[in-house]
Design a protein around this motif. Structure first.
Motif, PDB file in Angstrom:
ATOM      1  N   ALA A   1       0.847  -1.188   0.000  1.00 16.58           N
ATOM      2  CA  ALA A   1       0.000   0.000   0.000  1.00 16.58           C
ATOM      3  C   ALA A   1       0.881   1.236   0.000  1.00 16.58           C
ATOM      4  CB  ALA A   1      -0.897  -0.004   1.228  1.00 16.58           C
ATOM      5  N   GLU A   2       0.321   2.351  -0.425  1.00 13.31           N
ATOM      6  CA  GLU A   2       1.038   3.615  -0.376  1.00 13.31           C
ATOM      7  C   GLU A   2       0.208   4.609   0.417  1.00 13.31           C
ATOM      8  OE1 GLU A   2       3.697   5.737  -3.447  1.00 13.31           O
ATOM      9  OE2 GLU A   2       1.668   6.458  -3.810  1.00 13.31           O
ATOM     10  N   LYS A   3       0.871   5.341   1.295  1.00 15.49           N
ATOM     11  CA  LYS A   3       0.233   6.345   2.139  1.00 15.49           C
ATOM     12  C   LYS A   3       0.966   7.665   1.954  1.00 15.49           C
ATOM     13  CE  LYS A   3      -2.276   3.430   4.755  1.00 15.49           C
ATOM     14  NZ  LYS A   3      -3.566   3.594   5.374  1.00 15.49           N
ATOM     15  N   VAL A   4       0.254   8.780   2.143  1.00 21.71           N
ATOM     16  CA  VAL A   4       0.846  10.123   2.077  1.00 21.71           C
ATOM     17  C   VAL A   4       0.531  10.829   3.388  1.00 21.71           C
ATOM     18  CG1 VAL A   4       0.879  12.319   0.851  1.00 21.71           C
ATOM     19  CG2 VAL A   4       0.508  10.195  -0.422  1.00 21.71           C
ATOM     20  N   ILE A   5       1.547  11.503   3.956  1.00 23.51           N
ATOM     21  CA  ILE A   5       1.379  12.167   5.251  1.00 23.51           C
ATOM     22  C   ILE A   5       2.273  13.408   5.320  1.00 23.51           C
ATOM     23  CG2 ILE A   5       3.147  10.740   6.359  1.00 23.51           C
ATOM     24  CD1 ILE A   5      -0.079  11.859   8.072  1.00 23.51           C
ATOM     25  N   PRO A   6       1.808  14.484   5.945  1.00 23.61           N
ATOM     26  CA  PRO A   6       2.688  15.642   6.171  1.00 23.61           C
ATOM     27  C   PRO A   6       3.820  15.282   7.133  1.00 23.61           C
ATOM     28  CG  PRO A   6       0.381  16.279   6.406  1.00 23.61           C
ATOM     29  CD  PRO A   6       0.423  14.786   6.335  1.00 23.61           C
ATOM     30  N   SER A   7       4.952  15.902   6.946  1.00 18.64           N
ATOM     31  CA  SER A   7       6.124  15.657   7.777  1.00 18.64           C
ATOM     32  C   SER A   7       5.816  15.880   9.255  1.00 18.64           C
ATOM     33  CB  SER A   7       7.270  16.579   7.344  1.00 18.64           C
ATOM     34  OG  SER A   7       8.436  16.287   8.071  1.00 18.64           O
ATOM     35  N   GLY A   8       6.247  14.922  10.083  1.00 19.87           N
ATOM     36  CA  GLY A   8       6.103  15.032  11.524  1.00 19.87           C
ATOM     37  C   GLY A   8       4.740  14.671  12.079  1.00 19.87           C
ATOM     38  N   LYS A   9       3.766  14.377  11.213  1.00 20.28           N
ATOM     39  CA  LYS A   9       2.415  14.027  11.669  1.00 20.28           C
ATOM     40  C   LYS A   9       2.290  12.505  11.790  1.00 20.28           C
ATOM     41  CE  LYS A   9       0.784  18.200  11.566  1.00 20.28           C
ATOM     42  NZ  LYS A   9       0.458  18.912  12.757  1.00 20.28           N
ATOM     43  N   PRO A  10       1.534  12.007  12.781  1.00 24.55           N
ATOM     44  CA  PRO A  10       1.354  10.563  12.917  1.00 24.55           C
ATOM     45  C   PRO A  10       0.432  10.008  11.831  1.00 24.55           C
ATOM     46  CG  PRO A  10       0.154  11.719  14.631  1.00 24.55           C
ATOM     47  CD  PRO A  10       0.920  12.756  13.863  1.00 24.55           C
ATOM     48  N   LEU A  11       0.735   8.810  11.392  1.00 28.74           N
ATOM     49  CA  LEU A  11      -0.020   8.128  10.347  1.00 28.74           C
ATOM     50  C   LEU A  11      -0.326   6.712  10.805  1.00 28.74           C
ATOM     51  CD1 LEU A  11      -1.040   7.736   7.386  1.00 28.74           C
ATOM     52  CD2 LEU A  11       1.305   7.061   6.824  1.00 28.74           C
ATOM     53  N   LEU A  12      -1.600   6.343  10.859  1.00 26.10           N
ATOM     54  CA  LEU A  12      -1.967   4.968  11.154  1.00 26.10           C
ATOM     55  C   LEU A  12      -1.642   4.131   9.923  1.00 26.10           C
ATOM     56  CD1 LEU A  12      -3.277   2.825  12.987  1.00 26.10           C
ATOM     57  CD2 LEU A  12      -5.470   3.447  11.949  1.00 26.10           C
ATOM     58  N   LEU A  13      -0.653   3.264  10.057  1.00 27.58           N
ATOM     59  CA  LEU A  13      -0.227   2.428   8.939  1.00 27.58           C
ATOM     60  C   LEU A  13      -1.093   1.194   8.785  1.00 27.58           C
ATOM     61  CD1 LEU A  13       3.643   2.234   9.376  1.00 27.58           C
ATOM     62  CD2 LEU A  13       2.368   3.577   7.710  1.00 27.58           C
ATOM     63  N   PHE A  14      -1.456   0.591   9.907  1.00 24.25           N
ATOM     64  CA  PHE A  14      -2.049  -0.738   9.870  1.00 24.25           C
ATOM     65  C   PHE A  14      -2.780  -0.999  11.168  1.00 24.25           C
ATOM     66  CE2 PHE A  14      -1.788  -5.219  10.910  1.00 24.25           C
ATOM     67  CZ  PHE A  14      -2.156  -5.842   9.736  1.00 24.25           C
ATOM     68  N   SER A  15      -3.898  -1.698  11.070  1.00 23.34           N
ATOM     69  CA  SER A  15      -4.574  -2.186  12.268  1.00 23.34           C
ATOM     70  C   SER A  15      -5.181  -3.538  11.966  1.00 23.34           C
ATOM     71  CB  SER A  15      -5.643  -1.196  12.750  1.00 23.34           C
ATOM     72  OG  SER A  15      -6.686  -1.089  11.812  1.00 23.34           O
ATOM     73  N   ALA A  16      -5.284  -4.380  12.983  1.00 21.07           N
ATOM     74  CA  ALA A  16      -5.816  -5.728  12.800  1.00 21.07           C
ATOM     75  C   ALA A  16      -6.513  -6.189  14.064  1.00 21.07           C
ATOM     76  CB  ALA A  16      -4.698  -6.704  12.439  1.00 21.07           C
ATOM     77  N   SER A  17      -7.471  -7.099  13.867  1.00 22.49           N
ATOM     78  CA  SER A  17      -8.146  -7.737  14.987  1.00 22.49           C
ATOM     79  C   SER A  17      -8.603  -9.115  14.542  1.00 22.49           C
ATOM     80  CB  SER A  17      -9.346  -6.903  15.445  1.00 22.49           C
ATOM     81  OG  SER A  17     -10.335  -6.865  14.438  1.00 22.49           O
ATOM     82  N   SER A  18      -9.011  -9.907  15.490  1.00 16.12           N
ATOM     83  CA  SER A  18      -9.556 -11.237  15.249  1.00 16.12           C
ATOM     84  C   SER A  18     -10.870 -11.284  16.008  1.00 16.12           C
ATOM     85  CB  SER A  18      -8.555 -12.282  15.764  1.00 16.12           C
ATOM     86  OG  SER A  18      -9.060 -13.570  15.606  1.00 16.12           O
ATOM     87  N   THR A  19     -12.006 -11.349  15.273  1.00 17.14           N
ATOM     88  CA  THR A  19     -13.303 -11.043  15.864  1.00 17.14           C
ATOM     89  C   THR A  19     -14.346 -12.140  15.654  1.00 17.14           C
ATOM     90  OG1 THR A  19     -12.818  -8.725  15.394  1.00 17.14           O
ATOM     91  CG2 THR A  19     -15.093  -9.255  15.925  1.00 17.14           C
ATOM     92  N   ASN A  20     -15.085 -12.449  16.706  1.00 20.99           N
ATOM     93  CA  ASN A  20     -16.243 -13.350  16.653  1.00 20.99           C
ATOM     94  C   ASN A  20     -17.463 -12.590  16.141  1.00 20.99           C
ATOM     95  OD1 ASN A  20     -15.399 -15.927  17.844  1.00 20.99           O
ATOM     96  ND2 ASN A  20     -15.037 -14.725  19.697  1.00 20.99           N
TER      97      ASN A  20
END
Length: 126
Positions: A20-39
């Motif tokens: 994947a490709e993401k764009v973010i301003p310098s110094g700002k936090p970027l959520l790259l990835f999240s995961a869960s395992s759900t019923n």
């Protein structure tokens, strides 16, 4: 039957690896990835592990556990969970102060059922 949910927020391929490709301003936090395992009742199927395989050259990645919002398709019985935070894990990127250019992060995610996936994220810092 248990179904494993992976919430990527990324464009994924079906080859066992994702890019994947993401764009973010310098110094700002970027959520790259999240995961869960759900019923189906939105409870956890187990702990998802996340590891940085290749860290960024121009920033840092932090991994933390917390609530994530799943993104099940409307026809999936678990789609009711999309409006609730479920137990999960997240990776966040922050560039070095003042850096502008490209960076790259490679993550591996390990699921409670024993499967794993490698995720490559190209980052453009502006």
């Amino acid at each position: 039957m248990r179904v494993l949910l992976v919430v990527f927020g990324l464009l994924l391929s079906s080859m066992g690896a994702a890019r994947a490709e993401k764009v973010i301003p310098s110094g700002k936090p970027l959520l790259l990835f999240s995961a869960s395992s759900t019923n189906p009742d939105c409870t956890s199927l187990g702990t998802v592990e996340l590891r940085v395989v290749q860290g960024p050259e121009h920033g840092r990645v932090s991994i933390r556990r917390g609530g994530v919002f799943p993104t099940f398709a409307a026809g999936n019985p678990r789609s009711a969970c999309n409006t609730r935070r479920v137990p999960g894990i997240m990776a966040t990127y922050v560039s070095q102060r003042g850096y502008a250019g490209d960076d790259l992060v490679v993550l591996e995610v390990f699921f409670p059922n024993g499967s794993a996936k490698r995720v490559t994220i190209a980052i453009r810092v502006v």
